[in-house]
Scaffold this motif. Structure first.
Motif, mmCIF file in Angstrom:
data_model
loop_
_atom_site.group_PDB
_atom_site.id
_atom_site.type_symbol
_atom_site.label_atom_id
_atom_site.label_comp_id
_atom_site.label_asym_id
_atom_site.label_seq_id
_atom_site.Cartn_x
_atom_site.Cartn_y
_atom_site.Cartn_z
ATOM 1 N N VAL A 123 25.060 56.119 63.815
ATOM 2 C CA VAL A 123 25.852 54.994 64.319
ATOM 3 C C VAL A 123 26.264 55.233 65.769
ATOM 4 N N VAL A 124 26.721 56.436 66.078
ATOM 5 C CA VAL A 124 27.122 56.754 67.453
ATOM 6 C C VAL A 124 25.921 56.652 68.390
ATOM 7 N N THR A 125 24.784 57.152 67.973
ATOM 8 C CA THR A 125 23.576 57.061 68.795
ATOM 9 C C THR A 125 23.186 55.611 69.027
ATOM 10 N N PHE A 126 23.264 54.790 67.997
ATOM 11 C CA PHE A 126 22.935 53.376 68.118
ATOM 12 C C PHE A 126 23.858 52.682 69.114
ATOM 13 N N VAL A 127 25.153 52.941 69.020
ATOM 14 C CA VAL A 127 26.116 52.313 69.923
ATOM 15 C C VAL A 127 25.875 52.751 71.357
ATOM 16 N N VAL A 128 25.626 54.031 71.577
ATOM 17 C CA VAL A 128 25.378 54.528 72.935
ATOM 18 C C VAL A 128 24.110 53.916 73.513
ATOM 19 N N LEU A 129 23.064 53.822 72.714
ATOM 20 C CA LEU A 129 21.817 53.238 73.211
ATOM 21 C C LEU A 129 21.961 51.755 73.518
ATOM 22 N N ILE A 130 22.727 51.035 72.714
ATOM 23 C CA ILE A 130 22.970 49.617 72.993
ATOM 24 C C ILE A 130 23.741 49.463 74.297
ATOM 25 N N LEU A 131 24.773 50.284 74.508
ATOM 26 C CA LEU A 131 25.539 50.216 75.753
ATOM 27 C C LEU A 131 24.674 50.558 76.964
ATOM 28 N N LEU A 132 23.816 51.544 76.833
ATOM 29 C CA LEU A 132 22.916 51.895 77.935
ATOM 30 C C LEU A 132 21.909 50.784 78.209
ATOM 31 N N ALA A 133 21.438 50.127 77.160
ATOM 32 C CA ALA A 133 20.495 49.021 77.345
ATOM 33 C C ALA A 133 21.166 47.849 78.059
ATOM 34 N N ILE A 134 22.417 47.559 77.708
ATOM 35 C CA ILE A 134 23.146 46.478 78.385
ATOM 36 C C ILE A 134 23.367 46.819 79.854
ATOM 37 N N ALA A 135 23.754 48.059 80.129
ATOM 38 C CA ALA A 135 23.954 48.480 81.517
ATOM 39 C C ALA A 135 22.643 48.403 82.305
ATOM 40 N N ALA A 136 21.547 48.835 81.693
ATOM 41 C CA ALA A 136 20.246 48.768 82.366
ATOM 42 C C ALA A 136 19.843 47.329 82.631
ATOM 43 N N PHE A 137 20.171 46.436 81.701
ATOM 44 C CA PHE A 137 19.843 45.028 81.889
ATOM 45 C C PHE A 137 20.623 44.443 83.068
ATOM 46 N N TYR A 138 21.913 44.739 83.165
ATOM 47 C CA TYR A 138 22.712 44.226 84.281
ATOM 48 C C TYR A 138 22.203 44.761 85.624
ATOM 49 N N VAL A 139 21.856 46.032 85.657
ATOM 50 C CA VAL A 139 21.315 46.603 86.895
ATOM 51 C C VAL A 139 19.996 45.933 87.250
#
Length: 90
Positions: free
Chosen positions: A15-31
């Protein structure tokens, strides 16, 4: 009891890995949206937001798929009589 703790620990880790990867994907999308929008502006284009988001989404998906290991698809089966890939002979 130990087996239950291992299972719960694995679940929490997933669950923690999933949440971290989702947050990183959102940040990468904004960049990527910023980079695409700025690049279009520097090139003299003024695309609508739809095209900027589409281009950013395609770039993020390509980057994510580029990191997927396709190890099982590229390896030859390990057999005693497997052919040598350089010569084609056994």
């Amino acid at each position: 009891m130990s087996k239950l703790l291992r299972v719960l620990g694995g679940l929490v880790q997933t669950v923690v890995t999933f949440v971290v990867l989702i947050l990183l994907a959102i940040a990468a999308f904004y960049v990527t949206v910023f980079v695409v929008s700025t690049g279009a502006g520097l090139a003299g284009y003024d695309p609508s937001g739809d095209f900027v988001v589409l281009a950013a989404a395609l770039l993020v998906v390509a980057a994510l798929l580029g990191g997927v290991p396709f190890r099982g698809l590229t390896e030859a089966p390990e057999e005693e009589n497997a052919r040598d890939p350089t010569t084609g002979f056994e």
